[in-house]
Design an enzyme around this catalytic site. Structure first.
Site, PDB file in Angstrom:
ATOM      1  N   ASP A  25      -4.442  26.180  12.813  1.00 31.63           N
ATOM      2  CA  ASP A  25      -3.415  25.485  12.082  1.00 31.63           C
ATOM      3  C   ASP A  25      -3.716  23.881  12.006  1.00 31.63           C
ATOM      4  OD1 ASP A  25      -2.133  27.681  12.288  1.00 31.63           O
ATOM      5  OD2 ASP A  25      -1.043  27.382  14.135  1.00 31.63           O
ATOM      6  N   HIS A  39      17.482  48.205   6.197  1.00 30.18           N
ATOM      7  CA  HIS A  39      16.683  46.845   6.125  1.00 30.18           C
ATOM      8  C   HIS A  39      15.362  47.336   5.182  1.00 30.18           C
ATOM      9  CE1 HIS A  39      18.477  44.480   9.342  1.00 30.18           C
ATOM     10  NE2 HIS A  39      18.643  45.778   9.941  1.00 30.18           N
ATOM     11  N   CYS A  72      22.474  44.979   5.747  1.00 32.31           N
ATOM     12  CA  CYS A  72      23.280  45.286   6.903  1.00 32.31           C
ATOM     13  C   CYS A  72      24.230  44.534   7.142  1.00 32.31           C
ATOM     14  CB  CYS A  72      22.092  45.161   7.873  1.00 32.31           C
ATOM     15  SG  CYS A  72      22.455  46.128   9.625  1.00 32.31           S
ATOM     16  N   TYR A  73      24.301  43.496   8.065  1.00 30.50           N
ATOM     17  CA  TYR A  73      25.542  42.567   8.409  1.00 30.50           C
ATOM     18  C   TYR A  73      25.858  41.809   7.211  1.00 30.50           C
ATOM     19  CZ  TYR A  73      28.165  38.622  10.298  1.00 30.50           C
ATOM     20  OH  TYR A  73      29.227  37.808  10.741  1.00 30.50           O
ATOM     21  N   GLU A  99      13.242  45.354   4.352  1.00 29.31           N
ATOM     22  CA  GLU A  99      12.082  44.560   4.627  1.00 29.31           C
ATOM     23  C   GLU A  99      11.090  45.277   5.755  1.00 29.31           C
ATOM     24  OE1 GLU A  99      15.532  42.984   7.570  1.00 29.31           O
ATOM     25  OE2 GLU A  99      15.125  44.226   5.481  1.00 29.31           O
ATOM     26  N   LYS A 118       1.302  31.947   9.192  1.00 28.17           N
ATOM     27  CA  LYS A 118      -0.055  31.910   9.578  1.00 28.17           C
ATOM     28  C   LYS A 118      -0.961  32.315   8.746  1.00 28.17           C
ATOM     29  CE  LYS A 118      -1.450  31.151  13.113  1.00 28.17           C
ATOM     30  NZ  LYS A 118      -2.286  30.083  13.848  1.00 28.17           N
ATOM     31  N   GLY A 172      22.305  41.099  11.411  1.00 26.89           N
ATOM     32  CA  GLY A 172      22.476  40.551  12.389  1.00 26.89           C
ATOM     33  C   GLY A 172      23.052  41.146  13.349  1.00 26.89           C
TER      34      GLY A 172
END
Length: 534
Positions: free
Chosen positions: A239, A180, A91-92, A182, A389, A60
């Site tokens: 969708d 990170h 991280c944060y 990810e 999605k 964050g």
């Protein structure tokens, strides 16, 4: 869909505002593990109600030293300890663990942003599949750093500058990564997440679309009574179409679809989607032409938020009227409205962590999430609201929705209203935009690029520029072209077209569309921009 019915352990992500937070959710799901993202400031009761196997504290923009910086609730550590819950701070999130458990976090002497090399100091816990001295490139984004660890914690990796890059307390089952894992900029990040979840946490995988389909059909049948009827709002996008096909499979002819022409559709959109609905999907669809009603309500409106709310309110009004007509025909009024709301829609309508807001910090307030009147007479069914999605497309394939339709680029609920900056009824903006958009999209298809792009569209800008066309001075409109690549729409990068492609498209637009003399390309990623312009 009931999250508790999913045949997978749950990994819960507490969101502290990182631009990458939702990538964590998506990456974990790609491992066939069910993951959900909720606010980092959620109550302990909310967190525990999800019964997670592991909790990830996201990164964050905050500093743990800042006043009102977001944090996990009182009692969280004790609950995790008592329940054997694994906790990973990123991280944060790492700094939060260190600071809350008695360590020390300070402003780093050398702040680390971007690619950085780290070295494994101990091949234990989260790096149990590595060797001491192994190095890897990771993506850093922090100004603060942990300078003193809480009792029982040890450093298991450091950056090339000597800063703490990973920590853990295996007895407590608390772990932390300063980088990170990810993002794709951390090439071995997914391997680290995979090892942590499967080998360290021993999470069981069972998240797949076949199970989701079966569970969602059960939920729909349990929700909708055997004599009740349902309306589905079809937009022509992936969708709502998948949502309609799913509900149709569950309740058959008690589903009544309505496609609304709001005057904000793309070139020949109405004719094209109606043909698909009737010929390929065999869905019961009624087309309602409400273009005059929408455009009358939007006349003179320039504020994008107000445009979305007007459109959302008008949609609901039309659905209510459609339900009233059905009531006359059926002898009973439909009780439910189906919408193709996705997980990113839900997430982006949540308050940002640390904002102090309890209401929605509105990014999307059209008819899919916001803009719904409190006195709406129809109850909502949103069968896709926990899906991204690409997961919806997987579900659509299982439901035999034509692949060509599933590959269609997303189209926003408010339509071209969010692609005409300013008053959509002013002049011939909509007509110009439709022509430009059609040329752009057709060129992308002709070049074989359509499936490589997440979303592409044209934008009508509220400015004019001086040009020379036909040896005459013109003062005409400027249009922008936007194309992005993405996995789920939460983050996106602009697409790199060949110069010749852009040259050809710009020439064709200026030569074919009366009233345009300048074409520009949007080369902004998300963040800092959104994908749409309004």
């Amino acid at each position: 869909m009931d999250p508790k019915a999913v045949k997978s352990d749950l990994v819960l992500i507490l969101d502290y505002g990182s631009q990458y937070t939702h990538l964590i959710t998506r990456r974990i799901r790609s491992l066939n593990i069910f993951s959900l993202c909720i606010s980092g400031t959620s109550s302990l009761e909310t967190i525990t109600s999800h019964n997670p196997k592991a909790v990830i504290l996201s990164g964050g923009p905050h500093s743990v030293h800042s006043v009102n910086s977001p944090t996990f609730p009182s009692g969280f550590v004790e609950w995790a300890q008592k329940g054997g819950i694994f906790v990973l701070g990123i991280c944060y999130g790492l700094q939060l663990i260190v600071q809350r458990l008695g360590g020390l976090v300070e402003v780093g002497e050398e702040q680390e942003y971007g690619r950085m090399e780290i070295e494994v100091a101990k091949n234990l816990g989260i790096f149990g599949n590595k060797k001491v001295g192994d190095k890897q490139v990771v993506w850093m984004s922090h100004g603060d750093e942990a300078v003193k660890l809480p009792d029982g914690f040890e450093v298991v990796a450091r950056s090339q500058q000597g800063a703490v890059a990973a920590v853990e307390n295996r007895e407590m089952r608390f772990f932390g990564l300063q980088y990170h894992p990810e993002v794709t900029h951390s090439p071995e990040g997914m391997d680290t997440l995979r090892y942590f979840l499967f080998d360290v946490c021993e999470v069981s995988a069972g998240w797949n679309m076949e199970n989701i389909l079966d569970e969602e059909i059960k939920v729909i049948n349990d929700t909708v009574g055997p004599e009740e009827h349902v309306i589905c709002a079809l937009s022509g996008g992936v969708d709502s179409t998948v949502a309609a096909t799913l509900v149709h499979k569950a309740i058959g002819d008690r589903l009544h679809c309505v496609f609304v022409d709001n005057g904000l559709l793309r070139y020949k959109e109405r004719e094209r989607v109606m043909e698909t609905f009737e010929s390929d999907l065999h869905l019961p669809v009624t087309c309602v032409d409400a273009s005059n009603e929408f455009l009358d309500k939007l006349k003179g409106v320039v504020d994008p938020e107000m445009k979305r709310k007007i459109i959302g309110k008008e949609f609901i009004s039309i659905f209510d009227a459609f339900a009233h007509e059905l009531e006359k025909k059926l002898g009973r009024k439909p009780a439910y409205l189906v919408q193709g709301t996705l997980y990113p829609d839900v997430i982006e309508s949540c308050p940002p962590p640390g904002s102090g807001k309890t209401c929605s910090h509105t990014i999307k307030s059209h008819h899919n999430v916001g803009g719904l009147p409190k006195d709406m007479k129809l109850k909502l069914i949103e069968p896709l609201k926990l899906l991204f999605k690409d997961e919806v497309r997987q579900l659509g394939r299982i439901l035999n929705v034509p692949d060509a339709f599933l590959k269609r680029h997303p189209f926003p609920g408010p339509g071209l209203a969010v692609r005409v900056l300013g008053d959509v009824t002013e002049g011939n903006a909509l007509d110009i935009l439709r022509q430009v958009d059609e040329i752009f999209i057709q060129a992308i298809k002709d070049a074989g690029l359509y499936d490589s792009i997440w979303q592409a569209f044209a934008v009508f800008l509220p400015i004019r520029s001086v040009g020379v066309q036909g040896d005459q001075r013109t003062h005409s409109h400027v249009v922008a072209l936007r194309a992005v690549t993405s996995q789920d729409g939460m983050t996106a990068d602009w697409y790199y077209f060949e110069h010749k492609f852009l040259d050809d498209v710009a020439r064709k637009i200026c030569n074919s569309v009366r009233g345009v003399n300048r074409v520009v390309q949007d080369i902004t990623s998300k963040p800092p921009s959104t994908i749409e312009w309004e």
